[in-house]
Design a protein around this motif. Structure first.
Motif, mmCIF file in Angstrom:
data_model
loop_
_atom_site.group_PDB
_atom_site.id
_atom_site.type_symbol
_atom_site.label_atom_id
_atom_site.label_comp_id
_atom_site.label_asym_id
_atom_site.label_seq_id
_atom_site.Cartn_x
_atom_site.Cartn_y
_atom_site.Cartn_z
ATOM 1 N N GLN A 51 0.835 -1.203 0.000
ATOM 2 C CA GLN A 51 0.000 0.000 0.000
ATOM 3 C C GLN A 51 0.873 1.258 0.000
ATOM 4 N N GLN A 52 0.305 2.338 -0.502
ATOM 5 C CA GLN A 52 1.003 3.617 -0.552
ATOM 6 C C GLN A 52 0.202 4.677 0.190
ATOM 7 N N VAL A 53 0.911 5.535 0.921
ATOM 8 C CA VAL A 53 0.295 6.651 1.637
ATOM 9 C C VAL A 53 0.708 7.927 0.920
ATOM 10 N N SER A 80 12.154 -3.928 -2.414
ATOM 11 C CA SER A 80 13.302 -3.207 -1.861
ATOM 12 C C SER A 80 13.517 -3.651 -0.426
ATOM 13 N N ALA A 81 14.787 -3.679 -0.009
ATOM 14 C CA ALA A 81 15.093 -3.916 1.403
ATOM 15 C C ALA A 81 15.022 -2.628 2.206
ATOM 16 N N ALA A 82 14.981 -1.497 1.501
ATOM 17 C CA ALA A 82 14.899 -0.187 2.149
ATOM 18 C C ALA A 82 13.838 0.649 1.436
ATOM 19 N N PRO A 83 12.567 0.306 1.616
ATOM 20 C CA PRO A 83 11.488 0.964 0.875
ATOM 21 C C PRO A 83 11.299 2.422 1.274
ATOM 22 N N ALA A 84 10.639 3.148 0.397
ATOM 23 C CA ALA A 84 10.349 4.555 0.657
ATOM 24 C C ALA A 84 9.318 4.690 1.767
ATOM 25 N N ALA A 85 9.296 5.878 2.372
ATOM 26 C CA ALA A 85 8.452 6.121 3.540
ATOM 27 C C ALA A 85 6.966 6.093 3.227
ATOM 28 N N ASP A 86 6.588 6.204 1.969
ATOM 29 C CA ASP A 86 5.160 6.201 1.640
ATOM 30 C C ASP A 86 4.617 4.794 1.384
ATOM 31 N N LYS A 87 5.425 3.764 1.655
ATOM 32 C CA LYS A 87 5.004 2.385 1.432
ATOM 33 C C LYS A 87 4.839 1.651 2.771
ATOM 34 N N TYR A 88 3.873 0.750 2.826
ATOM 35 C CA TYR A 88 3.756 -0.188 3.937
ATOM 36 C C TYR A 88 3.087 -1.445 3.406
ATOM 37 N N THR A 144 3.457 -4.115 8.292
ATOM 38 C CA THR A 144 4.914 -4.010 8.224
ATOM 39 C C THR A 144 5.248 -2.595 7.776
ATOM 40 N N PHE A 145 5.934 -1.861 8.623
ATOM 41 C CA PHE A 145 6.302 -0.486 8.298
ATOM 42 C C PHE A 145 7.452 -0.455 7.284
ATOM 43 N N SER A 146 7.585 0.658 6.611
ATOM 44 C CA SER A 146 8.650 0.792 5.614
ATOM 45 C C SER A 146 10.034 0.713 6.245
ATOM 46 N N HIS A 147 10.174 1.235 7.448
ATOM 47 C CA HIS A 147 11.464 1.304 8.140
ATOM 48 C C HIS A 147 11.344 0.575 9.464
ATOM 49 N N ALA A 162 -3.524 1.894 7.259
ATOM 50 C CA ALA A 162 -3.808 0.458 7.377
ATOM 51 C C ALA A 162 -5.181 0.221 7.999
ATOM 52 N N ILE A 163 -5.542 1.026 8.996
ATOM 53 C CA ILE A 163 -6.856 0.899 9.621
ATOM 54 C C ILE A 163 -7.956 1.179 8.590
#
Length: 400
Positions: A51-53, A80-88, A144-147, A162-163
């Motif tokens: 998902q993207q925020v 990615s092993a280090a995804p961007a902050a707008d992904k979860y 699962t959070f991006s970081h 997510a909610i």
């Protein structure tokens, strides 16, 4: 440092184990992830959605090799092993549409962890909280959070999204939040109305599992642990920005807890406990680590600087309190040993978080939120993820 090690016979025996086995045992007993990659975790879930925020597009969340995602199924989903902050990632467990209890239960992981920490932690064969809740008939989801050590405000936005997605999938008005350790801080930001997305009345019950409600000072209090984290290359944060290695001081700022490090959510968890529980003067560089300066093995900027870098979030949350309509439940552990390896023994706690911090609820209830349960179990910080005692406690709180 050698004097300290020699004073713990179990630690001497533990460290005598050679090679990779030492680091695997360290990971298991000391709650450190030491770079072992895992695969096959997708078998625990019926579906996993990327998902993207939109509001987080372009936000910066620095990574370093030590805190990238290691679960290969999760890396594959993120691409990615280090995804961007707008992904979860949103994980849906089997029976998410049909199990007996209609209100979805959303599991929120702690620092260095992901959704699979609730299934088979570090692939060590544990039957996690997720499976146990499924046996009890719950509709279980996890995020699962991006970081793995991300900024708690970014994680609060991912959690809010997510909610919303769970409500779309299930048609329910509310979810139950089960937040573990650091994950409880991200949840608390959303439930206190401090996140960019305002609280929308979409949480029925908020269960906090080992969450440091009045913060931690573990990285600064336990200087020896910093050295173990450094030499093992594990997924842990350092209170040091320099460490003596191979005859010279090495800059490790990228792995540090400070603003220029790659663990942005960790400084937000800090609070000083040195006036309550004495520091261990036998630990190497104990003074310089906690208060700042150069020691024999290290340099630290001190806990006050780190708290400032985190914006004093613990005190800020304490002053605001949860939204008044929220029912919340608190569970703490009072076993401070991780199998043969001692955790923080300077005060009562679960080996990582002081009991007094977890059980501090005045700030949470400041605006009228209702405390429904406050309990303690004989578990360490790791066992919240798989102890059957925890699952039974959760079931008592969630039963309609």
């Amino acid at each position: 440092m050698l004097d300290l090690i020699a004073s713990y016979p179990a630690l001497v025996n533990f460290m005598s184990t050679a090679g990779n086995d030492f680091y695997r045992r360290l990971s298991r007993d000391m709650f450190l992830n030491v770079g072992v990659k895992y695969k096959g975790s997708s078998r625990f879930w019926d579906r996993v959605e990327l998902q993207q925020v939109t509001s987080l597009k372009g936000k910066d969340e620095p990574h370093c090799p030590q805190n990238e995602h290691l679960d290969l199924d999760i890396v594959d989903r993120f691409n990615s092993a280090a995804p961007a902050a707008d992904k979860y990632l949103l994980h849906c467990a089997p029976g998410w549409q049909s199990n007996q209890h209609r209100v979805p239960a959303l599991l929120v992981p702690g620092a260095g962890l992901d959704a699979n920490s609730f299934t088979d932690l570090y692939a060590m064969g544990y039957e996690g909280l997720q499976q146990q809740l499924l046996e009890l008939g719950y509709r279980v989801f996890a995020v699962t959070f991006s970081h793995t050590h991300g900024d708690n405000f970014i994680q609060a936005e991912q959690l809010a999204a997510a909610i919303t997605r769970i409500r779309e999938l299930t048609g329910t008005e509310q979810v139950d939040l089960l937040a573990y350790s650091k994950g409880g801080t991200a949840a608390r930001i959303y439930l206190s109305g401090l996140s960019e997305t305002p609280y929308r009345g979409d949480v029925r019950r908020y269960l906090m599992l080992g969450t440091p409600n009045m913060g931690i000072d573990f990285p600064f209090r336990n200087s020896l642990c910093n050295y173990l984290i450094y030499i093992s290359g594990s997924n842990g944060v350092l209170a040091w920005d320099k460490v003596f290695s191979l005859g010279s001081m090495v800059d490790v700022s990228r792995r540090s807890i400070y603003r220029d490090g790659s663990f942005p959510g960790q400084c937000q968890l800090l609070y000083r406990w040195d006036d309550v529980y004495k520091l261990d003067m036998l630990q190497q560089d104990w003074w310089s680590t906690y208060y700042g300066g150069s020691g024999l093995l290290s340099h630290s900027r001190g806990i006050d600087q780190a708290i400032a870098d985190g914006g004093g979030l613990v005190e800020r949350l304490d002053a605001v309190g949860l939204q008044p309509e929220i029912d919340f439940y608190v569970l703490a552990g009072n076993n401070n040993s991780f199998n043969i390896f001692p955790g923080d023994e300077s005060g009562p706690g679960d080996g990582l978080v002081f009991l007094e911090s977890v059980l501090y609820t005045d700030g949470l209830a400041r605006r009228g939120a209702a405390l429904k349960a406050k309990d303690t179990l004989p578990i360490n910080h790791l066992e919240f993820l798989y102890s059957r005692q925890v699952a039974r406690w959760v079931n008592r709180q969630l039963e309609e």
